[in-house]
Scaffold this active site. Structure first.
Site, PDB file in Angstrom:
ATOM      1  N   HIS A 140       0.836  -1.200   0.000  1.00 25.56           N
ATOM      2  CA  HIS A 140       0.000   0.000   0.000  1.00 25.56           C
ATOM      3  C   HIS A 140       0.870   1.250   0.000  1.00 25.56           C
ATOM      4  O   HIS A 140       0.723   2.140  -0.834  1.00 25.56           O
ATOM      5  CB  HIS A 140      -0.904  -0.031   1.249  1.00 25.56           C
ATOM      6  CG  HIS A 140      -1.771   1.170   1.437  1.00 25.56           C
ATOM      7  ND1 HIS A 140      -3.138   1.147   1.289  1.00 25.56           N
ATOM      8  CD2 HIS A 140      -1.458   2.440   1.788  1.00 25.56           C
ATOM      9  CE1 HIS A 140      -3.638   2.369   1.528  1.00 25.56           C
ATOM     10  NE2 HIS A 140      -2.639   3.165   1.840  1.00 25.56           N
ATOM     11  N   GLU A 141       1.837   1.293   0.946  1.00 27.50           N
ATOM     12  CA  GLU A 141       2.659   2.510   1.073  1.00 27.50           C
ATOM     13  C   GLU A 141       3.587   2.703  -0.119  1.00 27.50           C
ATOM     14  O   GLU A 141       3.756   3.808  -0.615  1.00 27.50           O
ATOM     15  CB  GLU A 141       3.465   2.465   2.380  1.00 27.50           C
ATOM     16  CG  GLU A 141       2.640   2.322   3.651  1.00 27.50           C
ATOM     17  CD  GLU A 141       1.443   3.274   3.748  1.00 27.50           C
ATOM     18  OE1 GLU A 141       0.531   2.987   4.535  1.00 27.50           O
ATOM     19  OE2 GLU A 141       1.394   4.284   3.028  1.00 27.50           O
ATOM     20  N   HIS A 144       1.827   4.193  -3.009  1.00 27.34           N
ATOM     21  CA  HIS A 144       1.701   5.658  -2.946  1.00 27.34           C
ATOM     22  C   HIS A 144       2.934   6.307  -3.580  1.00 27.34           C
ATOM     23  O   HIS A 144       2.847   7.316  -4.261  1.00 27.34           O
ATOM     24  CB  HIS A 144       1.567   6.141  -1.495  1.00 27.34           C
ATOM     25  CG  HIS A 144       0.194   6.009  -0.930  1.00 27.34           C
ATOM     26  ND1 HIS A 144      -0.939   6.468  -1.558  1.00 27.34           N
ATOM     27  CD2 HIS A 144      -0.231   5.457   0.233  1.00 27.34           C
ATOM     28  CE1 HIS A 144      -2.011   6.224  -0.819  1.00 27.34           C
ATOM     29  NE2 HIS A 144      -1.611   5.602   0.280  1.00 27.34           N
ATOM     30  N   TYR A 155      -4.399  13.955  -3.131  1.00 24.25           N
ATOM     31  CA  TYR A 155      -4.811  13.162  -1.969  1.00 24.25           C
ATOM     32  C   TYR A 155      -5.959  13.814  -1.194  1.00 24.25           C
ATOM     33  O   TYR A 155      -5.835  14.178  -0.034  1.00 24.25           O
ATOM     34  CB  TYR A 155      -3.600  12.914  -1.054  1.00 24.25           C
ATOM     35  CG  TYR A 155      -3.778  11.760  -0.094  1.00 24.25           C
ATOM     36  CD1 TYR A 155      -3.885  11.989   1.277  1.00 24.25           C
ATOM     37  CD2 TYR A 155      -3.826  10.443  -0.549  1.00 24.25           C
ATOM     38  CE1 TYR A 155      -4.041  10.934   2.166  1.00 24.25           C
ATOM     39  CE2 TYR A 155      -3.974   9.391   0.331  1.00 24.25           C
ATOM     40  CZ  TYR A 155      -4.085   9.632   1.692  1.00 24.25           C
ATOM     41  OH  TYR A 155      -4.238   8.585   2.569  1.00 24.25           O
ATOM     42  N   GLU A 164      -6.067   6.077  -2.726  1.00 21.81           N
ATOM     43  CA  GLU A 164      -6.112   5.085  -1.643  1.00 21.81           C
ATOM     44  C   GLU A 164      -6.518   3.706  -2.163  1.00 21.81           C
ATOM     45  O   GLU A 164      -5.969   2.682  -1.759  1.00 21.81           O
ATOM     46  CB  GLU A 164      -7.084   5.533  -0.544  1.00 21.81           C
ATOM     47  CG  GLU A 164      -6.429   6.384   0.522  1.00 21.81           C
ATOM     48  CD  GLU A 164      -5.359   5.624   1.265  1.00 21.81           C
ATOM     49  OE1 GLU A 164      -5.655   4.504   1.749  1.00 21.81           O
ATOM     50  OE2 GLU A 164      -4.221   6.130   1.360  1.00 21.81           O
ATOM     51  N   ASP A 239     -11.412  12.785   7.100  1.00 26.96           N
ATOM     52  CA  ASP A 239     -10.521  11.874   6.358  1.00 26.96           C
ATOM     53  C   ASP A 239     -10.240  12.411   4.953  1.00 26.96           C
ATOM     54  O   ASP A 239     -10.274  11.690   3.957  1.00 26.96           O
ATOM     55  CB  ASP A 239     -11.172  10.476   6.289  1.00 26.96           C
ATOM     56  CG  ASP A 239     -10.273   9.419   5.641  1.00 26.96           C
ATOM     57  OD1 ASP A 239      -9.047   9.496   5.813  1.00 26.96           O
ATOM     58  OD2 ASP A 239     -10.823   8.540   4.955  1.00 26.96           O
ATOM     59  N   HIS A 244     -10.141   7.198   2.779  1.00 29.22           N
ATOM     60  CA  HIS A 244     -10.065   5.796   3.228  1.00 29.22           C
ATOM     61  C   HIS A 244     -11.448   5.166   3.309  1.00 29.22           C
ATOM     62  O   HIS A 244     -11.588   4.017   3.693  1.00 29.22           O
ATOM     63  CB  HIS A 244      -9.425   5.716   4.619  1.00 29.22           C
ATOM     64  CG  HIS A 244      -7.985   6.092   4.645  1.00 29.22           C
ATOM     65  ND1 HIS A 244      -7.567   7.372   4.936  1.00 29.22           N
ATOM     66  CD2 HIS A 244      -6.872   5.378   4.396  1.00 29.22           C
ATOM     67  CE1 HIS A 244      -6.251   7.415   4.876  1.00 29.22           C
ATOM     68  NE2 HIS A 244      -5.799   6.229   4.544  1.00 29.22           N
TER      69      HIS A 244
HETATM   70  C1  LIG Z   1       0.106  10.141   8.031  1.00 32.00           C
HETATM   71  C2  LIG Z   1      -1.262  10.417   7.663  1.00 32.00           C
HETATM   72  C3  LIG Z   1      -2.015   9.164   7.238  1.00 32.00           C
HETATM   73  C4  LIG Z   1      -1.361   8.470   6.072  1.00 32.00           C
HETATM   74  C5  LIG Z   1      -2.327   7.419   5.587  1.00 32.00           C
HETATM   75  C6  LIG Z   1      -1.583   6.235   4.961  1.00 32.00           C
HETATM   76  S1  LIG Z   1      -1.150   6.508   3.309  1.00 32.00           S
HETATM   77  C7  LIG Z   1      -2.495   5.041   4.947  1.00 32.00           C
HETATM   78  O1  LIG Z   1      -3.450   5.028   4.202  1.00 32.00           O
HETATM   79  N1  LIG Z   1      -2.162   4.052   5.782  1.00 32.00           N
HETATM   80  C8  LIG Z   1      -2.947   2.856   5.770  1.00 32.00           C
HETATM   81  C9  LIG Z   1      -2.206   1.805   6.578  1.00 32.00           C
HETATM   82  C10 LIG Z   1      -2.861   0.465   6.330  1.00 32.00           C
HETATM   83  C11 LIG Z   1      -2.790  -0.112   5.057  1.00 32.00           C
HETATM   84  C12 LIG Z   1      -3.378  -1.341   4.821  1.00 32.00           C
HETATM   85  C13 LIG Z   1      -4.054  -2.002   5.889  1.00 32.00           C
HETATM   86  C14 LIG Z   1      -4.141  -1.411   7.172  1.00 32.00           C
HETATM   87  C15 LIG Z   1      -3.544  -0.145   7.389  1.00 32.00           C
HETATM   88  C16 LIG Z   1      -4.342   3.093   6.313  1.00 32.00           C
HETATM   89  O2  LIG Z   1      -5.286   2.490   5.867  1.00 32.00           O
HETATM   90  N2  LIG Z   1      -4.425   3.977   7.337  1.00 32.00           N
HETATM   91  C17 LIG Z   1      -5.731   4.230   8.014  1.00 32.00           C
HETATM   92  C18 LIG Z   1      -5.673   3.632   9.380  1.00 32.00           C
HETATM   93  C19 LIG Z   1      -5.972   5.729   8.094  1.00 32.00           C
HETATM   94  O3  LIG Z   1      -4.972   6.490   7.929  1.00 32.00           O
HETATM   95  O4  LIG Z   1      -7.130   6.086   8.339  1.00 32.00           O
HETATM   96 ZN   LIG Z   2      -2.676   5.193   2.051  1.00 30.37          ZN
END
Ligand SMILES: CCCCC[C@H](S)C(=O)N[C@@H](Cc1ccccc1)C(=O)N[C@@H](C)C(=O)O
Ligand SMILES: [Zn+2]
Length: 333
Positions: A140-141, A144, A155, A164, A239, A244
């Protein structure tokens, strides 16, 4: 070394010293713990032996830090996926170093791409265990990162939801490619690290059945289900306009294109993961732009399917038909 997630042991070869490999396929992967004051990272570059290089703090053993090992191992797996399946050499297509830092913040229940590298929290042990432990999180990261070098989808709002969603799609598909589709739970996001004390509850989000999950309180929308149809999209400002939340609508389309199914009265015949990932990768790299929303995502996916699986005597191919049906099914005109 023991990988904290799979429990599997890995042999990490390393050659001390500098020198970059001439082999373009070996991308230095740097993983290190958050630097504490005064400690300088010590670089172990081992590209020469086909391993990826990693960076550890002086005096802090990389090998004793499961989060660092997992972040590193998962980065390699995702990078290998992009190289083998999409012929993409690292995040920028040009072999840029892949850098991860673990133990970010304190019990941080998140992971992120900060425009230059991946960041992983340790989780609070309730909502998440260390987020470095999940390959779909790394995918996922890192995606990005790929998005920032290609469509660079803005975003927030609809383009943020597509951003996302593509991060989830390639996060899940890279994990399935690497681990095999061991179970339907692979279409869940973060199933390996989500609620470590609650077995069998899948991930934070479900791509196969978004509605099966409730939005976390973080969005102030407790007890709302994730949407699986465009008419149910979230229109508020939380959000960043629900990036998300509404991502699940496009995630459902990707799931239907790959696996097939009936959704809101529309039947989709699946075309498998390997064709689905090609259609979305071509959409991302050839058609989507920063402002692209759901309508443009639909058009890009249909065009990509037509490019890859051409119409035959004027009729759309099965692949194109699946894409059209999937976007009809999630209500994107
Ligand atoms: C710093 C500010 C937030 C950045 C959000 C990052 S890109 C993101 O989307 N992270 C994922 C992590 C993840 C990925 C796959 C599975 C579980 C969790 C994400 O979904 N974050 C959620 C918790 C959110 O930021 O609301
Ligand atoms: Zn993300």
């Amino acid at each position: 070394v023991k990988d904290s997630t799979s429990g599997k042991s890995y042999l990490h070869g390393a050659a001390i010293g500098g020198g970059t490999t001439t082999n373009p396929n070996i991308v230095p992967v740097h993983t290190y713990k958050a630097n504490r004051m005064g400690e300088t990272p010590f670089i172990l570059l081992s590209g020469l032996f086909g391993f990826s290089g990693f960076e550890v703090e002086t005096g802090t053993s990389f090998f004793a830090d499961p989060a660092a090992v997992s972040a590193h191992t998962n980065s390699i797996k995702v990078n290998t996926y992009y190289q083998n399946i999409h012929k993409r050499n690292s995040i920028d297509g040009n072999g840029m170093p892949i850098i991860s830092t673990v133990h970010i913040g304190s019990k941080w229940n998140n992971a992120a791409w900060n425009g230059k590298q991946m960041l992983y929290g340790d989780g609070d042990g309730i909502l998440f265990s260390s987020l470095a432990g999940a390959m779909d999180v790394a995918g996922h990261e890192m995606t990005h990162g790929v998005i920032s070098k290609t469509a660079n989808l803005t975003y927030q709002g609809e383009s943020g939801a597509i951003n996302e969603s593509l991060a989830d799609i390639f996060g899940a598909l890279s994990e399935m490619h690497s681990h095999g589709l061991t179970s339907p739970s692979e279409w869940e996001m973060g199933e390996d690290i989500y609620t470590p004390n609650v077995p069998g509850d899948g991930g934070l989000r479900s791509m196969s059945n978004p509605k099966s999950k409730k939005l976390s309180a973080a969005y102030g929308l407790k007890d709302n289900a994730y949407p699986d149809h465009y008419e149910d999209r979230y229109l508020g400002e939380l959000d960043k306009g629900g990036v998300h939340i509404n991502s699940s609508i496009n995630n459902k389309a990707a799931y239907l294109i790959s696996e097939g199914g009936e959704h809101h009265g529309v039947k989709v015949t699946g075309i498998t993961r390997s064709k689905t990932e090609k259609i979305f990768y071509r959409s991302l790299t050839n058609y989507l732009v920063p402002s692209s929303g759901f309508k443009e995502m639909r058009a890009a996916a249909i065009q990509s399917a037509r490019d890859l699986y051409p119409d035959r005597n004027g009729a759309p191919s099965a692949e194109t038909k699946a894409v059209i049906a999937a976007y009809d099914a999630i209500g994107v005109p």
